[in-house]
Enzyme design. Structure first.
Site, PDB file in Angstrom:
ATOM      1  N   ARG A  23       0.830  -1.210   0.000  1.00  0.00           N
ATOM      2  CA  ARG A  23       0.000   0.000   0.000  1.00  0.00           C
ATOM      3  C   ARG A  23       0.862   1.256   0.000  1.00  0.00           C
ATOM      4  NH1 ARG A  23      -4.437   0.465   4.622  1.00  0.00           N
ATOM      5  NH2 ARG A  23      -2.647   1.127   5.850  1.00  0.00           N
ATOM      6  N   LYS A  80      -2.417   7.142   1.335  1.00  0.00           N
ATOM      7  CA  LYS A  80      -2.168   7.453   2.752  1.00  0.00           C
ATOM      8  C   LYS A  80      -1.096   8.537   2.775  1.00  0.00           C
ATOM      9  CE  LYS A  80      -1.906   4.816   7.043  1.00  0.00           C
ATOM     10  NZ  LYS A  80      -3.018   5.408   7.777  1.00  0.00           N
ATOM     11  N   GLU A 137     -15.967   6.117   6.135  1.00  0.00           N
ATOM     12  CA  GLU A 137     -15.145   5.455   7.157  1.00  0.00           C
ATOM     13  C   GLU A 137     -15.026   6.409   8.334  1.00  0.00           C
ATOM     14  OE1 GLU A 137     -11.099   4.938   5.702  1.00  0.00           O
ATOM     15  OE2 GLU A 137     -11.227   6.809   4.573  1.00  0.00           O
TER      16      GLU A 137
HETATM   17  N1  PXG Z   1      -9.078   4.687   7.382  1.00  0.00           N
HETATM   18  C1  PXG Z   1      -8.174   5.657   7.576  1.00  0.00           C
HETATM   19  C2  PXG Z   1      -8.467   7.023   7.090  1.00  0.00           C
HETATM   20  C3  PXG Z   1      -6.958   5.361   8.215  1.00  0.00           C
HETATM   21  O1  PXG Z   1      -6.047   6.308   8.409  1.00  0.00           O
HETATM   22  C4  PXG Z   1      -7.715   3.060   8.455  1.00  0.00           C
HETATM   23  C5  PXG Z   1      -8.875   3.420   7.800  1.00  0.00           C
HETATM   24  C6  PXG Z   1      -7.503   1.655   8.856  1.00  0.00           C
HETATM   25  O2  PXG Z   1      -6.558   1.049   7.990  1.00  0.00           O
HETATM   26  P1  PXG Z   1      -5.571  -0.104   8.478  1.00  0.00           P
HETATM   27  O3  PXG Z   1      -4.787  -0.453   7.261  1.00  0.00           O
HETATM   28  O4  PXG Z   1      -4.733   0.450   9.586  1.00  0.00           O
HETATM   29  O5  PXG Z   1      -6.431  -1.231   8.917  1.00  0.00           O
HETATM   30  C7  PXG Z   1      -6.728   4.049   8.670  1.00  0.00           C
HETATM   31  C8  PXG Z   1      -5.449   3.713   9.365  1.00  0.00           C
HETATM   32  C9  PXG Z   1      -2.593   6.736  13.886  1.00  0.00           C
HETATM   33  C10 PXG Z   1      -2.867   5.592  12.992  1.00  0.00           C
HETATM   34  O6  PXG Z   1      -1.438   6.888  14.298  1.00  0.00           O
HETATM   35  C11 PXG Z   1      -3.868   5.662  12.050  1.00  0.00           C
HETATM   36  C12 PXG Z   1      -4.096   4.581  11.209  1.00  0.00           C
HETATM   37  C13 PXG Z   1      -3.325   3.460  11.317  1.00  0.00           C
HETATM   38  C14 PXG Z   1      -2.314   3.400  12.249  1.00  0.00           C
HETATM   39  C15 PXG Z   1      -2.075   4.477  13.091  1.00  0.00           C
HETATM   40  O7  PXG Z   1      -3.516   7.495  14.184  1.00  0.00           O
HETATM   41  N2  PXG Z   1      -5.093   4.702  10.301  1.00  0.00           N
END
Ligand code: PXG
Length: 285
Positions: free
Chosen positions: A52, A151, A184
């Site tokens: 990703r 991201k 989301e």
């Molecule tokens: N939506 C958004 C907008 C995200 O930023 C997810 C869904 C979940 O994706 P994953 O691949 O993690 O299952 C995310 C992920 C933080 C932090 O430090 C944020 C995320 C992941 C890890 C840490 O706030 N967001």
């Protein structure tokens, strides 16, 4: 405890781990990142996160100076070097130092940074009793403006929604897309349970393709649960039997109230708890 931070192939103590004020990652949010977890010293879904990251890079025309395999090795090494057992890893690639002005072609040396640290989890009470969330008035970025699948280092869209959530006393907020559909949460994907089936918005709702989301979908399919990736409305949320969120930081966390309405029984539901257990077993296997 002082950490060793990976920057461009070298480890430096965290208090000396710096980037330039002329880095376009700072000046314009021009860069990308991943947040990963390790369980028992092993990085969870490493290849998927790295894939990703490289897809985000492709989408912003950023060439990462090392290969995906080298990135995987560097992430593993950062975890080992810091003797992290259960931890959190942040991999960042910035556009690098450039001139004042947007032009990414004037930047050289993208900075590849890997921070391996421990993680501050949501309080255990929230996993047991479930979260209350509110719908933010800020909608998710229009996919034709800035794809939520990237991201990127610019998280203001999500931060603005998070501020609304926090002001309402909630640690997460639901974001709708430009069509008014459920997208989301600010850092988590959303699932609903209704009549024994599992629902989650499709990628074209304008969401991040969550790694945890995909793991949960696979675990649900293996458990014989029908999973539908379909457009959902706020109405679907309000009338759902159960609701939960997935994310690298949150793992699987129940939601019991949305916009002050109880969801289902108002307590974490049976399918949520079952999938939460299945996820823990899978992640720590
Ligand atoms: N939506 C958004 C907008 C995200 O930023 C997810 C869904 C979940 O994706 P994953 O691949 O993690 O299952 C995310 C992920 C933080 C932090 O430090 C944020 C995320 C992941 C890890 C840490 O706030 N967001």
């Amino acid at each position: 405890m002082s950490r060793q931070v990976y920057i461009n192939g070298k480890f430096v103590p965290s208090d000396q781990a710096t980037v330039s004020v002329f880095d376009h990652g700072l000046l314009y949010g021009d860069g990308i990142f991943e947040g990963l977890r390790s369980y028992g010293g092993k990085v969870f879904e490493l290849k998927e996160h790295v894939r990703r990251l490289y897809e985000s890079a492709l989408a912003i025309c950023l060439e990462i100076p090392i290969s995906q395999d080298e990135m995987c090795d560097a992430i593993d090494l950062a975890v080992q070097t810091n003797a992290i057992d259960d931890g959190y890893i942040r991999a960042i690639v910035t556009r690098g130092v450039g001139t004042l002005g947007l032009d990414p072609n004037r930047c050289s040396n993208p900075q590849v940074i890997i921070i391996a640290d421990t993680i501050a989890l949501y309080p255990q009470e929230m996993y047991e009793n479930g979260l209350e969330i509110v719908t933010a008035s800020v909608i998710r970025n229009h996919p034709a403006a800035l794809s939520p699948r990237i991201k990127s280092l610019n998280y203001l869209n999500n931060i603005l929604a998070k501020i609304e959530g926090l002001r309402a006393g909630c640690v997460e907020a639901l974001m709708l897309n430009h069509k008014g559909e459920v997208a989301e949460c600010t850092g988590d994907n959303l699932f609903l349970v209704r009549d024994g089936k599992l629902f989650t918005p499709p990628l074209d709702a304008g969401i991040l393709a969550g790694v945890t989301r995909e793991v949960v979908v696979e675990l649900a399919c293996k458990a014989g649960i029908e999973v539908l990736k379909v457009a959902l409305t706020k109405h679907d949320v309000y009338v759902a039997d159960e609701c939960f969120l997935t994310g690298t930081a949150a793992e699987v966390i129940p939601v019991v109230k949305v916009d002050d309405r109880a969801i289902g029984s108002g307590k974490p539901g049976p399918m949520t708890l079952d999938l939460k257990e299945r996820f823990h077993a899978f992640a720590r296997a």
